[in-house]
Motif scaffolding. Structure first.
Motif, short mmCIF file in Angstrom:
data_model
loop_
_atom_site.label_atom_id
_atom_site.label_comp_id
_atom_site.label_asym_id
_atom_site.label_seq_id
_atom_site.Cartn_x
_atom_site.Cartn_y
_atom_site.Cartn_z
N PRO A 171 3.12 -11.20 -5.02
CA PRO A 171 1.77 -10.65 -4.90
C PRO A 171 0.69 -11.62 -4.44
O PRO A 171 -0.42 -11.20 -4.15
N SER A 183 4.68 -4.22 -9.54
CA SER A 183 4.37 -2.99 -8.78
C SER A 183 5.49 -2.51 -7.87
O SER A 183 5.33 -1.49 -7.20
N ASN A 211 -0.78 -4.34 -3.49
CA ASN A 211 -0.97 -4.94 -4.81
C ASN A 211 -0.89 -6.45 -4.64
O ASN A 211 0.15 -7.00 -4.28
N LYS A 256 1.97 -2.51 -12.69
CA LYS A 256 1.15 -2.97 -11.57
C LYS A 256 0.37 -4.24 -11.86
O LYS A 256 -0.04 -4.94 -10.94
N SER A 257 0.12 -4.52 -13.12
CA SER A 257 -0.60 -5.75 -13.46
C SER A 257 0.39 -6.84 -13.82
O SER A 257 1.45 -6.58 -14.42
#
Length: 460
Positions: A62, A330, A74, A344-345
């Protein structure tokens, strides 16, 4: 260029899915989690031909050093490269948890590193990542092993390292060569650098080089984009991915830095798409579908000719029957008749792995109707036609009866020149390719009563 009327532009200047999957990822639910994903993995392991079916792997990295205003990926913007090594450790944990469920040594015929910026990783970290994947999977000879590359982050020496690590395909993010457009989206990269890198990739023996372009960016005009098209034609990559910019500032905070008044209108975007199709066809590219072009001997073009083309979360693919395992924050996967997505985090992703859990937080077990409609939608997106007999044989239905309502809608599209209906099937026209997402939407049952389509990008 086919004649595209104002009525068509108005009708299809609406949001709609890109159909990298069906059902689309916005339909994933939290009721599908780790337990359901584990069940899908174990069904793969115990299936009669499980070990014979190769896997596809997607690894999401990411991190990016700088923010591109158009980006909807993301990502984590940081210049602190020390963050990448801990992330690599978590990827290793995630792989080990998968291997516990599906067994080690499963064949992998397709690997893609995306992001973010995968080349944020140092050469040593990329080497450790590839070694870890090889310890746990069998990366088969002749497979497709690709990595997304920000041209600003590499030189010929780094490309040589990527080749030594086993990557045989590169994808360069270009978007637009025009300096005014580059400034408007906060991504300055001289055209000379991209040309030098593509030349280096050829010297190093990469099997395929892809270039990503985006039309519909701020400050773009059909005339300015013509110049980029001419430069790309001179560059002559093996593949070209041409995406329509999706301006969704309410969903993607970086896009709020883009001035809406600087965005080209629908007619200009159609002109850019039309000129792109004409230019790339003129210089010898095959129009694979919707957003991809390839030289005739490239694997994508060959798959298109042979009817083996598929569409997945990375776009068009040559591997229609491949389970996809998504690794990293993600990342989205497809195993059997399920879709799954990781947290996603970064904090949630790492927290789940710290407690020994696979980081899947949402997904979907697809129904029989989903599988049927996916076959129809993917046939349209990949081949531009649907043959009733093949769908009926695969899904044991009467096509005209099952899709009576949809066919009635398509008759209206036939009157507009978008499709041709016959006794044997549905075929897109030359104009219809411009609006293929709109045609595919006819078969999307989830959109029939949907009033929140604004979460999707515009079709044009």
């Amino acid at each position: 260029m086919p004649a595209i009327t104002t009525d068509l532009l108005t009708k299809f200047d609406v949001p709609g899915p890109r159909y990298t999957s069906y059902p689309t990822a916005d339909r994933f639910v939290e009721a599908f989690g780790e337990a359901e994903y584990i069940q899908a993995l174990e069904q793969r392991r115990t299936g009669p031909s499980a070990m014979a079916l190769p896997l596809s792997l997607y690894v999401h990295i990411p991190f990016c050093e700088s923010l591109c205003y158009y980006c909807a990926c993301n990502k984590i913007i940081t210049k602190h490269h020390e963050r990448s090594l801990p992330y690599l450790r978590y990827l290793t944990k995630e792989v080990e948890l998968h291997v516990q469920r599906i067994g080690s040594g499963q064949s992998v015929s397709q690997l893609h590193l995306g992001g973010g910026t995968p080349t944020f990783f140092s050469d040593d970290e990329l080497g450790e990542l590839m070694a870890m994947l090889r310890r746990n999977f069998n990366l088969v000879p002749g497979g497709e092993y690709s990595i997304e590359v920000d041209p600003r982050t590499v030189d010929e020496a780094r490309l040589a390292t990527l080749a030594k690590l086993g990557f045989n395909r590169l994808s360069f993010g270009v978007q637009d060569f025009d300096p005014i457009v580059q400034k408007a989206v906060h991504r300055i990269q001289p055209v000379e650098k991209v040309f030098a890198l593509v030349a280096a990739a050829r010297r190093l023996g990469f099997e395929s080089v892809n270039v990503d372009l985006i039309y519909g960016l701020p400050k773009q005009t059909p005339e300015s984009f013509d110049r980029t098209l001419a430069q790309v034609a001179e560059l002559r990559p093996d593949r070209i991915a041409l995406y329509a910019y999706a301006h969704l500032p309410e969903r993607f905070k970086p896009q709020r830095r883009i001035i809406a008044a600087d965005l080209p209108g629908a007619s200009s975007k159609v002109a850019m798409l039309a000129r792109s199709l004409a230019k790339f066809e003129e210089v010898g590219y095959v129009y694979v579908g919707m957003d991809h072009f390839a030289l005739p001997n490239d694997a994508l073009a060959v798959a298109k000719r042979q009817g083996r083309l598929h569409r997945n979360f990375q776009g068009y693919s040559t591997q229609p029957d491949c389970d996809l395992i998504g690794l990293g924050v993600s990342a989205i996967g497809k195993v059997g008749a399920t879709y799954s997505q990781n947290a996603k985090s970064l904090e949630e992703y790492q927290g789940l792995l710290d407690h020994g859990h696979l980081p899947v937080v949402r997904g979907l077990a697809v129904s029989r109707d989903d599988l049927l409609r996916r076959s129809v939608i993917m046939a349209l997106m990949c081949q531009g036609e649907v043959l009733y007999e093949s769908i009926e044989a695969a899904h044991l239905i009467d096509f005209r009866d099952y899709f009576a309502t949809e066919l009635e809608t398509l008759r209206g599209m036939q009157a507009q020149g978008l499709v041709q209906l016959s006794d044997t099937g549905i075929e897109l026209s030359a104009i219809g390719w411009f609006f293929v997402r709109g045609v595919a939407m006819v078969f999307d049952k989830y959109l029939q009563a949907d009033r929140t389509r604004a979460r999707f990008s515009k079709i044009i």
